[in-house]
Design a protein around this motif. Sequence first.
Motif, PDB file in Angstrom:
ATOM      1  N   VAL A   7       0.853  -1.226  -0.085  1.00  0.00           N
ATOM      2  CA  VAL A   7      -0.007   0.052   0.274  1.00  0.00           C
ATOM      3  C   VAL A   7       0.691   1.259   0.035  1.00  0.00           C
ATOM      4  O   VAL A   7       0.611   2.232  -0.791  1.00  0.00           O
ATOM      5  N   GLU A   8       1.848   1.412   0.788  1.00  0.00           N
ATOM      6  CA  GLU A   8       2.917   2.387   0.800  1.00  0.00           C
ATOM      7  C   GLU A   8       3.487   2.697  -0.515  1.00  0.00           C
ATOM      8  O   GLU A   8       3.650   3.822  -0.840  1.00  0.00           O
ATOM      9  N   ALA A   9       3.814   1.511  -1.217  1.00  0.00           N
ATOM     10  CA  ALA A   9       4.463   1.729  -2.574  1.00  0.00           C
ATOM     11  C   ALA A   9       3.395   2.419  -3.577  1.00  0.00           C
ATOM     12  O   ALA A   9       4.174   3.131  -4.633  1.00  0.00           O
ATOM     13  N   LEU A  10       2.286   2.003  -3.461  1.00  0.00           N
ATOM     14  CA  LEU A  10       1.178   2.475  -4.494  1.00  0.00           C
ATOM     15  C   LEU A  10       0.322   3.510  -4.155  1.00  0.00           C
ATOM     16  O   LEU A  10      -0.687   3.672  -4.588  1.00  0.00           O
ATOM     17  N   ALA A  11       0.461   4.204  -2.834  1.00  0.00           N
ATOM     18  CA  ALA A  11      -0.477   4.973  -2.221  1.00  0.00           C
ATOM     19  C   ALA A  11      -0.468   6.156  -3.276  1.00  0.00           C
ATOM     20  O   ALA A  11       0.572   7.023  -3.506  1.00  0.00           O
ATOM     21  N   PRO A  12      -1.630   6.670  -3.347  1.00  0.00           N
ATOM     22  CA  PRO A  12      -1.795   7.995  -4.398  1.00  0.00           C
ATOM     23  C   PRO A  12      -1.986   9.192  -3.625  1.00  0.00           C
ATOM     24  O   PRO A  12      -1.814  10.224  -4.296  1.00  0.00           O
ATOM     25  N   ASN A  13      -2.011   8.910  -2.099  1.00  0.00           N
ATOM     26  CA  ASN A  13      -2.210  10.363  -1.443  1.00  0.00           C
ATOM     27  C   ASN A  13      -1.623  10.085  -0.137  1.00  0.00           C
ATOM     28  O   ASN A  13      -1.096   8.922   0.297  1.00  0.00           O
ATOM     29  N   VAL A  14      -1.440  11.301   0.582  1.00  0.00           N
ATOM     30  CA  VAL A  14      -0.777  11.312   1.941  1.00  0.00           C
ATOM     31  C   VAL A  14      -1.639  10.426   2.857  1.00  0.00           C
ATOM     32  O   VAL A  14      -1.110   9.915   3.707  1.00  0.00           O
ATOM     33  N   ALA A  15      -3.111  10.755   2.847  1.00  0.00           N
ATOM     34  CA  ALA A  15      -3.739  10.139   3.739  1.00  0.00           C
ATOM     35  C   ALA A  15      -3.622   8.653   3.713  1.00  0.00           C
ATOM     36  O   ALA A  15      -3.366   7.871   5.046  1.00  0.00           O
ATOM     37  N   LEU A  16      -3.512   7.882   2.699  1.00  0.00           N
ATOM     38  CA  LEU A  16      -3.431   6.436   2.627  1.00  0.00           C
ATOM     39  C   LEU A  16      -2.034   6.032   2.863  1.00  0.00           C
ATOM     40  O   LEU A  16      -1.846   5.039   3.607  1.00  0.00           O
ATOM     41  N   LEU A  17      -0.937   6.934   2.724  1.00  0.00           N
ATOM     42  CA  LEU A  17       0.319   6.629   2.936  1.00  0.00           C
ATOM     43  C   LEU A  17       0.531   6.586   4.577  1.00  0.00           C
ATOM     44  O   LEU A  17       0.875   5.625   5.240  1.00  0.00           O
ATOM     45  N   PHE A  18      -0.111   7.444   5.399  1.00  0.00           N
ATOM     46  CA  PHE A  18      -0.171   7.631   6.969  1.00  0.00           C
ATOM     47  C   PHE A  18      -1.078   6.499   7.122  1.00  0.00           C
ATOM     48  O   PHE A  18      -0.417   6.092   8.681  1.00  0.00           O
ATOM     49  N   ALA A  19      -2.020   6.072   6.721  1.00  0.00           N
ATOM     50  CA  ALA A  19      -2.712   4.988   7.346  1.00  0.00           C
ATOM     51  C   ALA A  19      -2.114   3.654   7.294  1.00  0.00           C
ATOM     52  O   ALA A  19      -2.149   2.944   8.154  1.00  0.00           O
ATOM     53  N   ALA A  20      -1.505   3.655   6.190  1.00  0.00           N
ATOM     54  CA  ALA A  20      -0.666   2.260   5.882  1.00  0.00           C
ATOM     55  C   ALA A  20       0.660   2.213   6.942  1.00  0.00           C
ATOM     56  O   ALA A  20       0.772   1.127   7.511  1.00  0.00           O
TER      57      ALA A  20
END
Length: 404
Positions: free
Chosen positions: A87-100
């Motif tokens: 998910v971190e590799a494919l995260a399209p936005n900051v919110a998903l990056l932080f959640a992962a």
Amino acid sequence: MIRTWLNIVALWLIGVLAAAQLPKIAVLAPALRETFHLSLAQVGLLVSLLEIGGAVFGMVGGLALGRFGGRRFLLAGLSVLLACSVVEALAPNVALLFAARAVEGLGYVLVVIAAPTMIVAIAPERIRGAALALWSTFVPVGVALGSGVTGVAVALTSPKTALLLWAGLCALGLVAAARQGAGVRGAARMVLPRPAAVVVTFGFGLYTVFVCALTMLLPSFLIERVGASLSGASLATGLVSLTALPASAIAVRILHGAPSAPRRVVLTVVPALLATAVIAPLIFHPSVAGDAVAVTLVAGLALLLSGIASPLVFARLPGLAGATAPDDPRIAAANGLLTQFGAGGALIGPPLGGLVVGRWGWQGLGVCVAVLALAMLAAILTAERLGRAKSPEDEAFLAPETAA
């Protein structure tokens, strides 16, 4: 015995893999800042989110492991680490990056509670202390490996590929974990460890406070006050951190032949931590502070000496927790508490060190390290005193194998 050691090393390597997730975001920070337009403060939070999971859920995880079993926790933790890396590799936005990254912290907690608990369950008493001393090195080895592998992967490919590489390595870890036995049987109850274990794990938390404060701020001191280059300061800090390896080897040698002897532990940690308290203020003393090599050597010696005490805490934890068998749920609970205090110390250490430097200067940080080393010593001695009162059940944990 060879098969037992292979399983112990496999569990240690799984812990190293989990710890390698700690520095990967720090190495990728410049690329992530550019891609997601992150501030320095946001990057710092992203890096530390992995430790927040341990600081918040360590004890809860340890209690739950006693009920659900170590192998399930290990597989679940590695699965979470794998999924979050993708998910971190494919995260399209900051919110998903932080959640992962936040969820990744839960996976880390599951692994680092389950693996040492399973080591205790499979290791015969005569090698249990040495096995836990080996386990105590999983963080420095993992941090060194995570930094190195991520750095090389980014240089050769891209940040996305580097994160996917870690997902692939977690998949290999799942294969190794699936080959492990149950380790810890699920229990119908959750059991708290004895007060001695609470006190000694608090002492370990103090250890992580001063180690993280020193190692995280040392590069800034070497660059700003000594004039070292960024690469030179990073290399020096890495060498200082890796003193945990020879320290663990010394602890294994001390534990050889008497892995659970409280007197031997006390006779080791007292001079080691007293010497640490004497040496720590010299790290930033004017007579040393002008030479990068001298600073590195003195800081390395301080962490080497204090690092001898850390594996002994791991080795003594089952006995101080009041365990009556290798699969006693109190061991899992104590490991959860150790994770919670350790992660909390890692979070508190760098900002506390920064506050001390801002108020009393760099020499104040050396004094702070000395005070915390003495506080760690007091906690260990108090825990050993509390642990002296043992029931006949406690003795049964060691008696059968010792007699053999």
